[in-house]
Scaffold this motif. Structure first.
Motif, PDB file in Angstrom:
ATOM      1  N   THR A  36       0.816  -1.215   0.000  1.00  0.00           N
ATOM      2  CA  THR A  36       0.000   0.000   0.000  1.00  0.00           C
ATOM      3  C   THR A  36       0.850   1.266   0.000  1.00  0.00           C
ATOM      4  O   THR A  36       0.345   2.339  -0.314  1.00  0.00           O
ATOM      5  CB  THR A  36      -0.948   0.027   1.217  1.00  0.00           C
ATOM      6  N   ASP A  37       2.142   1.170   0.341  1.00  0.00           N
ATOM      7  CA  ASP A  37       3.040   2.318   0.322  1.00  0.00           C
ATOM      8  C   ASP A  37       3.607   2.599  -1.069  1.00  0.00           C
ATOM      9  O   ASP A  37       4.176   3.652  -1.301  1.00  0.00           O
ATOM     10  CB  ASP A  37       4.210   2.106   1.289  1.00  0.00           C
ATOM     11  N   VAL A  38       3.473   1.655  -1.986  1.00  0.00           N
ATOM     12  CA  VAL A  38       4.024   1.808  -3.332  1.00  0.00           C
ATOM     13  C   VAL A  38       3.147   2.785  -4.122  1.00  0.00           C
ATOM     14  O   VAL A  38       1.929   2.648  -4.158  1.00  0.00           O
ATOM     15  CB  VAL A  38       4.080   0.439  -4.051  1.00  0.00           C
ATOM     16  N   THR A  39       3.780   3.793  -4.730  1.00  0.00           N
ATOM     17  CA  THR A  39       3.031   4.764  -5.531  1.00  0.00           C
ATOM     18  C   THR A  39       3.079   4.454  -7.018  1.00  0.00           C
ATOM     19  O   THR A  39       2.301   4.993  -7.784  1.00  0.00           O
ATOM     20  CB  THR A  39       3.565   6.195  -5.310  1.00  0.00           C
ATOM     21  N   GLY A  40       3.990   3.590  -7.430  1.00  0.00           N
ATOM     22  CA  GLY A  40       4.079   3.221  -8.841  1.00  0.00           C
ATOM     23  C   GLY A  40       4.974   2.015  -9.034  1.00  0.00           C
ATOM     24  O   GLY A  40       5.800   1.689  -8.184  1.00  0.00           O
ATOM     25  N   THR A  41       4.777   1.342 -10.149  1.00  0.00           N
ATOM     26  CA  THR A  41       5.608   0.189 -10.484  1.00  0.00           C
ATOM     27  C   THR A  41       6.122   0.362 -11.908  1.00  0.00           C
ATOM     28  O   THR A  41       5.466   0.989 -12.735  1.00  0.00           O
ATOM     29  CB  THR A  41       4.817  -1.132 -10.388  1.00  0.00           C
ATOM     30  N   LEU A  58       8.384   4.600  -4.394  1.00  0.00           N
ATOM     31  CA  LEU A  58       7.818   4.943  -3.092  1.00  0.00           C
ATOM     32  C   LEU A  58       7.578   6.443  -3.006  1.00  0.00           C
ATOM     33  O   LEU A  58       8.190   7.226  -3.747  1.00  0.00           O
ATOM     34  CB  LEU A  58       8.765   4.497  -1.980  1.00  0.00           C
ATOM     35  N   PRO A  59       6.700   6.883  -2.100  1.00  0.00           N
ATOM     36  CA  PRO A  59       6.437   8.310  -1.970  1.00  0.00           C
ATOM     37  C   PRO A  59       7.696   9.092  -1.585  1.00  0.00           C
ATOM     38  O   PRO A  59       8.496   8.638  -0.782  1.00  0.00           O
ATOM     39  CB  PRO A  59       5.401   8.416  -0.852  1.00  0.00           C
ATOM     40  N   HIS A  82      15.090  -0.721  -4.420  1.00  0.00           N
ATOM     41  CA  HIS A  82      13.694  -0.937  -4.800  1.00  0.00           C
ATOM     42  C   HIS A  82      13.526  -1.521  -6.193  1.00  0.00           C
ATOM     43  O   HIS A  82      12.447  -1.447  -6.768  1.00  0.00           O
ATOM     44  CB  HIS A  82      12.918   0.377  -4.692  1.00  0.00           C
ATOM     45  N   GLU A 102      -0.151  -4.269  -8.109  1.00  0.00           N
ATOM     46  CA  GLU A 102      -1.050  -3.201  -8.547  1.00  0.00           C
ATOM     47  C   GLU A 102      -2.451  -3.415  -7.988  1.00  0.00           C
ATOM     48  O   GLU A 102      -3.123  -2.468  -7.578  1.00  0.00           O
ATOM     49  CB  GLU A 102      -1.104  -3.127 -10.076  1.00  0.00           C
ATOM     50  N   ARG A 105      -2.469  -2.561  -4.311  1.00  0.00           N
ATOM     51  CA  ARG A 105      -2.367  -1.109  -4.073  1.00  0.00           C
ATOM     52  C   ARG A 105      -3.712  -0.429  -4.090  1.00  0.00           C
ATOM     53  O   ARG A 105      -3.934   0.541  -3.380  1.00  0.00           O
ATOM     54  CB  ARG A 105      -1.514  -0.455  -5.162  1.00  0.00           C
ATOM     55  N   SER A 106      -4.627  -0.916  -4.909  1.00  0.00           N
ATOM     56  CA  SER A 106      -5.917  -0.230  -5.072  1.00  0.00           C
ATOM     57  C   SER A 106      -6.996  -0.735  -4.161  1.00  0.00           C
ATOM     58  O   SER A 106      -6.859  -1.426  -3.254  1.00  0.00           O
ATOM     59  CB  SER A 106      -6.393  -0.365  -6.498  1.00  0.00           C
TER      60      SER A 106
END
Length: 106
Positions: A36-41, A58-59, A82, A102, A105-106
């Motif tokens: 849930t901390d990942v902002t993108g892959t 990460l943020p 990462h 993904e 995350r959502s």
């Protein structure tokens, strides 16, 4: 879910992403990231000539830049905690792992 990479592996248990790396002459290192901390892959599939990579953003941090040159083949540096380089044979597993992250995350 587990993906073997070049000198390491990535494991995803539905909540935590664990990146394990073993550099030449170094002890094995383990990095844990909550999904849930990942902002993108980012996933760059490997070809038969060059390794690809998977990377988690990460943020507050920018994605590691790709190194240029014959040996790097357009991958982030090995020291990036990462990301992990993958072989051609790991493309399908890496795509499934990234899809699972993904979804988590959502």
């Amino acid at each position: 879910m587990d993906v073997k990479g070049v000198m390491g592996s990535v494991t995803f248990d539905g909540e935590w992403i664990t990146i394990t790396k073993k550099e030449v002459g170094q002890q094995q290192r383990e990095y844990r990231i909550r999904a849930t901390d990942v902002t993108g892959t980012r996933l760059k599939p490997a070809t038969r000539l060059f390794h690809g990579y998977l990377q988690f953003v990460l943020p507050g941090s920018a994605p590691a830049t790709e190194e240029r040159g014959l040996m790097a083949g357009g991958r982030p540096p090995q020291s990036d905690p990462h990301s992990l380089s993958i072989r051609y044979s790991a493309n399908d597993g890496a795509a499934m792992l990234m899809a699972a992250v993904e979804q988590a995350r959502s």
